[in-house]
Motif scaffolding. Sequence first.
Motif, PDB file in Angstrom:
ATOM      1  N   LEU A  95       0.741  -1.605   0.080  1.00  0.00           N
ATOM      2  CA  LEU A  95       0.112  -0.542  -0.037  1.00  0.00           C
ATOM      3  C   LEU A  95       0.497   1.282  -0.288  1.00  0.00           C
ATOM      4  O   LEU A  95       1.931   1.437   0.805  1.00  0.00           O
ATOM      5  N   ASP A  96       0.225   2.162  -0.903  1.00  0.00           N
ATOM      6  CA  ASP A  96       1.667   3.468  -1.074  1.00  0.00           C
ATOM      7  C   ASP A  96       0.796   4.101  -0.445  1.00  0.00           C
ATOM      8  O   ASP A  96      -0.283   5.100  -0.664  1.00  0.00           O
ATOM      9  N   THR A  97       0.616   4.433   0.770  1.00  0.00           N
ATOM     10  CA  THR A  97      -0.010   5.805   1.747  1.00  0.00           C
ATOM     11  C   THR A  97       0.363   6.722   1.208  1.00  0.00           C
ATOM     12  O   THR A  97      -0.309   7.751   2.272  1.00  0.00           O
ATOM     13  N   ASP A  98       1.848   7.313   1.137  1.00  0.00           N
ATOM     14  CA  ASP A  98       1.449   8.616   0.551  1.00  0.00           C
ATOM     15  C   ASP A  98       0.480   9.296  -1.120  1.00  0.00           C
ATOM     16  O   ASP A  98       0.287  10.030  -1.043  1.00  0.00           O
ATOM     17  N   GLU A  99       0.123   8.432  -1.288  1.00  0.00           N
ATOM     18  CA  GLU A  99      -1.037   8.228  -1.790  1.00  0.00           C
ATOM     19  C   GLU A  99      -2.428   9.065  -1.471  1.00  0.00           C
ATOM     20  O   GLU A  99      -3.162   8.842  -2.242  1.00  0.00           O
ATOM     21  N   LEU A 100      -2.447   7.320  -0.329  1.00  0.00           N
ATOM     22  CA  LEU A 100      -4.210   7.917  -0.144  1.00  0.00           C
ATOM     23  C   LEU A 100      -4.017   8.579   1.553  1.00  0.00           C
ATOM     24  O   LEU A 100      -4.964   8.595   1.707  1.00  0.00           O
ATOM     25  N   ALA A 101      -3.241   8.925   1.780  1.00  0.00           N
ATOM     26  CA  ALA A 101      -3.539   9.719   3.579  1.00  0.00           C
ATOM     27  C   ALA A 101      -3.911  11.500   2.785  1.00  0.00           C
ATOM     28  O   ALA A 101      -4.839  11.554   3.768  1.00  0.00           O
ATOM     29  N   PRO A 102      -3.855  11.694   2.023  1.00  0.00           N
ATOM     30  CA  PRO A 102      -4.851  13.207   2.019  1.00  0.00           C
ATOM     31  C   PRO A 102      -6.221  12.709   1.621  1.00  0.00           C
ATOM     32  O   PRO A 102      -7.293  13.528   2.631  1.00  0.00           O
ATOM     33  N   TRP A 103      -7.042  11.184   1.826  1.00  0.00           N
ATOM     34  CA  TRP A 103      -8.369  10.791   1.639  1.00  0.00           C
ATOM     35  C   TRP A 103      -8.556  10.601   3.469  1.00  0.00           C
ATOM     36  O   TRP A 103      -9.434  10.630   3.427  1.00  0.00           O
ATOM     37  N   LEU A 104      -7.159   9.779   3.685  1.00  0.00           N
ATOM     38  CA  LEU A 104      -7.981   9.285   4.864  1.00  0.00           C
ATOM     39  C   LEU A 104      -8.291  10.085   6.795  1.00  0.00           C
ATOM     40  O   LEU A 104      -7.902   9.303   7.120  1.00  0.00           O
ATOM     41  N   ASP A 105      -7.438  11.413   6.234  1.00  0.00           N
ATOM     42  CA  ASP A 105      -7.374  12.133   7.467  1.00  0.00           C
ATOM     43  C   ASP A 105      -6.545  12.020   8.088  1.00  0.00           C
ATOM     44  O   ASP A 105      -5.263  11.667   8.183  1.00  0.00           O
TER      45      ASP A 105
END
Length: 279
Positions: free
Chosen positions: A93-103
């Motif tokens: 999981l590439d969380t740099d791509e996911l983090a903005p939505w996950l707050d």
Amino acid sequence: MFGTGLVVVLCCNRLMDNEGVLAEIRAMCVGHLGEDLGARLAALAKPAFALGRASDDAPQTGRCHVGGPALLEPGTRWPETGGGRPLGLVAVLDTDELAPWLDDQLPTRLGVVNVFRFQPDEFQIVLADPARAIEVAAPEPAQVLDRQPLNATPIVTLPSLVGESYDPILKSFDFRALPDLDDGDGRGLRSHERFAEAWVDYCWEKFRCRPGDAQAFGWPYIDQWVGRRDDDYAHLLTLPDHLWDAEDHDGGFERVMVSPDDLRAGRFTGVGYEQDGLH
């Protein structure tokens, strides 16, 4: 309220602001469960990602993928069981791509999250700095799954109401006080069971996904109850068998859970495992 001001492209190719989605969810919760329980459930809404195979119409999200090589920093040791057998890579999981939505689910930068597994239920998580991570092939005799790039689509999730009396998040909700419903189908569903059906329909219409599909973060959807949870939990990953092991597909899901404190701190001292929906 999560993601204030963020506008996302849903998989149905429509633009929708978060506040509008949350208002719809609250209205649906209140309509089925009443002002008190409905508002409390709606307040638990969490952002998440529906995962699917990448395609021309749904390109790979960052470096998210199932199977194939891990993304590790140089010199990182490939994880092993206590007996010295290398674990197989499940997903990245590439969380740099996911983090903005996950707050606020990810207050600590996790970077690249490598999820490893050894049959049947031993999991480990290894983090890597995206700027330093390189592809590393699994050593023999680790299980190697075919690499499948993943597309991650923003969705909104609620706690599952199946087996709610065993869940530490929902055990304070008095669903027994809700009336039984009779729509002439002979099932005699309670209000919260009818809401669970309506929620499945809403997720498909709004996000083009169904609860229980492959998912990262947010609330896990429980299709068949898998056991009592005595402690708070955070959901990391749910994958259906056909996505990570096409040769061993029995219609079930495997789910990776962690403690909320570990997820917030970015340290994974223990990883929980569940199987769900097996036929």
